[in-house]
Structures are given as structure tokens and as C-alpha cells.
Write a protein that holds these residues in place. Structure first.
Motif, short mmCIF file in Angstrom:
data_model
loop_
_atom_site.label_atom_id
_atom_site.label_comp_id
_atom_site.label_asym_id
_atom_site.label_seq_id
_atom_site.Cartn_x
_atom_site.Cartn_y
_atom_site.Cartn_z
N GLU A 13 0.83 -1.22 0.00
CA GLU A 13 0.00 0.00 0.00
C GLU A 13 0.86 1.26 0.00
O GLU A 13 0.66 2.19 -0.78
CB GLU A 13 -0.85 0.01 1.27
CG GLU A 13 -2.34 -0.09 1.02
CD GLU A 13 -3.08 -0.12 2.32
OE1 GLU A 13 -3.08 0.91 3.01
OE2 GLU A 13 -3.64 -1.18 2.66
N ILE A 27 2.75 1.79 -3.25
CA ILE A 27 1.87 2.34 -4.30
C ILE A 27 1.62 3.83 -4.03
O ILE A 27 1.67 4.66 -4.94
CB ILE A 27 0.54 1.55 -4.36
CG1 ILE A 27 0.80 0.14 -4.90
CG2 ILE A 27 -0.49 2.25 -5.25
CD1 ILE A 27 -0.36 -0.80 -4.77
N MET A 28 1.41 4.15 -2.76
CA MET A 28 1.18 5.53 -2.36
C MET A 28 2.38 6.42 -2.74
O MET A 28 2.22 7.50 -3.29
CB MET A 28 0.98 5.56 -0.84
CG MET A 28 0.11 6.67 -0.35
SD MET A 28 -0.46 6.29 1.31
CE MET A 28 1.01 6.51 2.27
N PHE A 72 4.61 5.80 -5.00
CA PHE A 72 4.71 5.87 -6.46
C PHE A 72 3.79 6.96 -7.03
O PHE A 72 4.22 7.80 -7.83
CB PHE A 72 4.37 4.50 -7.06
CG PHE A 72 4.37 4.49 -8.55
CD1 PHE A 72 5.56 4.59 -9.26
CD2 PHE A 72 3.18 4.41 -9.26
CE1 PHE A 72 5.57 4.59 -10.65
CE2 PHE A 72 3.17 4.42 -10.64
CZ PHE A 72 4.37 4.52 -11.34
N VAL A 73 2.53 6.95 -6.54
CA VAL A 73 1.56 7.98 -6.99
C VAL A 73 2.03 9.37 -6.58
O VAL A 73 2.01 10.33 -7.36
CB VAL A 73 0.14 7.68 -6.42
CG1 VAL A 73 -0.82 8.83 -6.71
CG2 VAL A 73 -0.39 6.39 -6.98
N PHE A 74 2.50 9.44 -5.34
CA PHE A 74 2.98 10.72 -4.85
C PHE A 74 4.18 11.24 -5.66
O PHE A 74 4.27 12.43 -5.97
CB PHE A 74 3.37 10.59 -3.37
CG PHE A 74 4.03 11.82 -2.85
CD1 PHE A 74 3.30 12.96 -2.56
CD2 PHE A 74 5.41 11.86 -2.67
CE1 PHE A 74 3.93 14.11 -2.11
CE2 PHE A 74 6.03 13.00 -2.22
CZ PHE A 74 5.29 14.12 -1.94
N SER A 75 5.09 10.30 -6.01
CA SER A 75 6.27 10.70 -6.80
C SER A 75 5.85 11.30 -8.13
O SER A 75 6.40 12.32 -8.56
CB SER A 75 7.17 9.51 -7.08
OG SER A 75 7.37 8.79 -5.94
N LEU A 76 4.86 10.67 -8.77
CA LEU A 76 4.37 11.20 -10.04
C LEU A 76 3.80 12.60 -9.87
O LEU A 76 4.14 13.53 -10.60
CB LEU A 76 3.30 10.27 -10.63
CG LEU A 76 3.76 8.98 -11.27
CD1 LEU A 76 2.57 8.16 -11.74
CD2 LEU A 76 4.67 9.26 -12.45
N ALA A 77 2.94 12.75 -8.84
CA ALA A 77 2.30 14.05 -8.58
C ALA A 77 3.34 15.11 -8.24
O ALA A 77 3.29 16.24 -8.73
CB ALA A 77 1.29 13.91 -7.47
N SER A 78 4.32 14.73 -7.40
CA SER A 78 5.32 15.72 -6.98
C SER A 78 6.22 16.11 -8.14
O SER A 78 6.66 17.26 -8.23
CB SER A 78 6.13 15.22 -5.79
OG SER A 78 6.86 14.12 -6.17
#
Lengths: 122, 161
Positions: free
Chosen positions: A11, A14-15, A17-23
Motif C-alpha cells: 500500500e 503504491i502511495m 509511487f503515486v505521490f512521486s508522479l504528482a510531486s
């Protein structure tokens, strides 16, 4: 217990990974906006320099030597340079010149200055 | 036992890394936002003040020569204007961190407080030399801008044929 922590780990990964993309997107936007703001400041400064040069050209009735000397003595920012190119004019009593302001050798702003070629009292 | 310990601590560590990343991105973003906001505010104030002052001067200078005067200890640009037989002046000056404008009959004594507040500006200074009015404006963070206006009605130009 082991399964639970593995699930939690997945979890979090994945969090992250999503955060890295957004940041990554956010950081790119922050940097770009900073760059745009810096550019607008350069443009602002260049327009003031061009305006001042045009006023000096009007006051001296196109004496480019005087204006160039004045500008080079009074320009506080070394990054900016001013180029004045006089235009060949068909109108006898009207002088015009293109004033270009460069920042780090790139032209950022230009304006056409006009002045009366003869004395006001003639 | 050791394996169990690693399994419970590792997610916490990863979460701590995640929290730190969130915090650093937020800090970086707020820093950039603050920088841009301050820079834009300063540029807006300086540009607006410069345009306002130069437009006022251009509106007035064709009627009468403008002059620079000390007004209660601050530098002021005085723009005289005549309405019929009456003489009025508009003063532009900085007072308590703002650009002020004061319109009054020429012979009436006014104070700095009587003016109308226009925009945030920490200091204004001006001088007329060789028919050119040079105005220096200073923003809050001591950033300054100098602009020049050729006065058609001002003193004699430097240029002599």
C-alpha cells in the motif's frame, strides 16, 4: 501478521509511487512558474530601459553618441545592453530609431523612438 | 523474532520517508509561491506607480512647467494646472510607505496627511536636469526603478545647435 505487514508495505509503495508522479509534475510547474516570473521581471526592466533611452533620444534629438554614453554610464545592471539603430527617414523633420534592449545578448524588448530633427524655435 | 521486527518497522520507515518527501515538496512549493508572489507584487506596485506618475506628468506638462519641491520633509513632484484664473497644483509624494496624491489650490497650505493614498511605495525622489525629469521609485524591499521623461515644457534641453 506477516501478511498484514506485507499488504501495508505494498500500500505504502503504491502511495509513494503515486505521490512521486504528482510531486514530479508539481515541481516542474513550480520551477516553470518561477522561470516565467523571472522572465516577466526581465521584460519589465527592459521596457523601462527602452523607454528611458527613447526619452533621452527625444531630448537630444537623436544624438546617439550622447545617449549611448549616458546609458552606459547609468545602466546599473551589467546583463542588459542597449542598441540604437537610426532609421533612414523620408520625412525631413522627423528622426526615428529602433531601440533594442538585450538581456544576456538576447533581444527581449524593442521600441521605435521618434523625435523632431529641428529646434522647437525654428 | 528479528524477521518479525523488520516486518513491523519497515513500513513505518517507508511511511516516514513518504512523510518527509511530502513535507519537502510542500516547503519547496510554498517557498517558490512566496518568492513569485512577492516579486510580482513588487513589480506590479513599481510598474503601476511609474505609469501613474508618468501619465500624470504628461497630462500636465503641456500646460505648465512642473517642479520638484520639498513637502513637509519629503520630495514631491508638483504639477501646476490653471482653471480659468485659479491656479491649482497636484502633488505626488511618498508618505508612510505609500504613494500619495494631493490636489489643492496653489496658495492653500496643506500637509502630507491631506493627500489621497494611491499605492504601496516606500520612497520617491525626482530631479530635473537638462529638460529631463528623472524619477526614482523604491519598493518595500529597497528595489528601485528609475524612469526618465523628456519635458517638452521644462527647462532648456541640453542640446544646443
Amino acid at each position: 501478521m506477516k501478511n498484514k505487514s506485507t499488504l501495508m508495505m505494498i500500500e505504502i509503495v503504491i502511495m509513494i509511487f503515486v505521490f512521486s508522479l504528482a510531486s514530479a509534475v508539481c515541481l516542474k510547474i513550480f520551477t516553470e512558474s518561477n522561470f516565467v516570473s523571472q522572465e516577466s521581471l526581465i521584460l519589465d526592466r527592459a521596457s523601462v530601459i527602452a523607454q528611458n533611452t527613447a526619452e533621452l533620444l527625444k531630448a537630444s534629438r537623436g544624438n546617439t553618441e550622447y545617449v549611448n554614453e549616458y546609458i552606459s554610464n547609468n545602466l546599473t545592471d551589467d546583463e542588459y545592453t542597449v542598441e540604437i539603430s537610426k532609421n533612414e527617414n523620408e520625412q525631413k523633420y522627423l528622426g526615428t530609431a529602433k531601440v533594442s534592449v538585450k538581456y544576456m545578448d538576447d533581444e527581449v524588448f524593442s521600441v521605435t523612438a521618434s523625435w523632431q530633427e529641428v529646434s522647437d524655435y525654428e | 523474532m528479528k524477521n518479525k521486527y523488520i516486518h513491523s518497522v519497515l513500513p513505518l520507515l517507508v511511511f516516514a520517508v513518504f512523510a518527509l518527501s511530502v513535507l519537502s515538496v510542500l516547503l519547496y512549493g510554498s517557498k517558490i509561491y512566496g518568492k513569485i508572489s512577492t516579486r510580482d507584487d513588487t513589480a506590479f506596485n513599481m510598474r503601476t506607480a511609474a505609469q501613474y506618475v508618468s501619465t500624470k506628468i504628461r497630462q500636465t506638462e503641456l500646460q505648465n512647467a512642473i517642479r520638484i519641491e520639498d513637502f513637509d520633509g519629503v520630495c514631491s513632484i508638483v504639477l501646476p494646472v490653471n482653471y480659468g484664473t485659479e491656479s491649482y497644483i497636484t502633488r505626488l509624494y511618498c508618505y508612510e510607505g505609500s504613494l500619495y496624491e494631493l490636489f489643492s489650490p496653489e496658495d492653500v497650505q496643506m500637509t502630507k496627511k491631506d493627500g489621497e493614498k494611491l499605492i504601496s511605495l516606500s520612497r520617491l525622489s525626482a530631479e530635473i536636469s537638462d529638460g529631463i525629469l528623472t524619477v526614482d521609485i523604491f519598493a518595500d524591499r529597497e528595489e528601485s526603478e528609475t524612469f526618465k521623461i523628456y519635458l517638452k515644457s521644462g527647462e532648456e534641453s541640453y542640446y544646443e545647435e
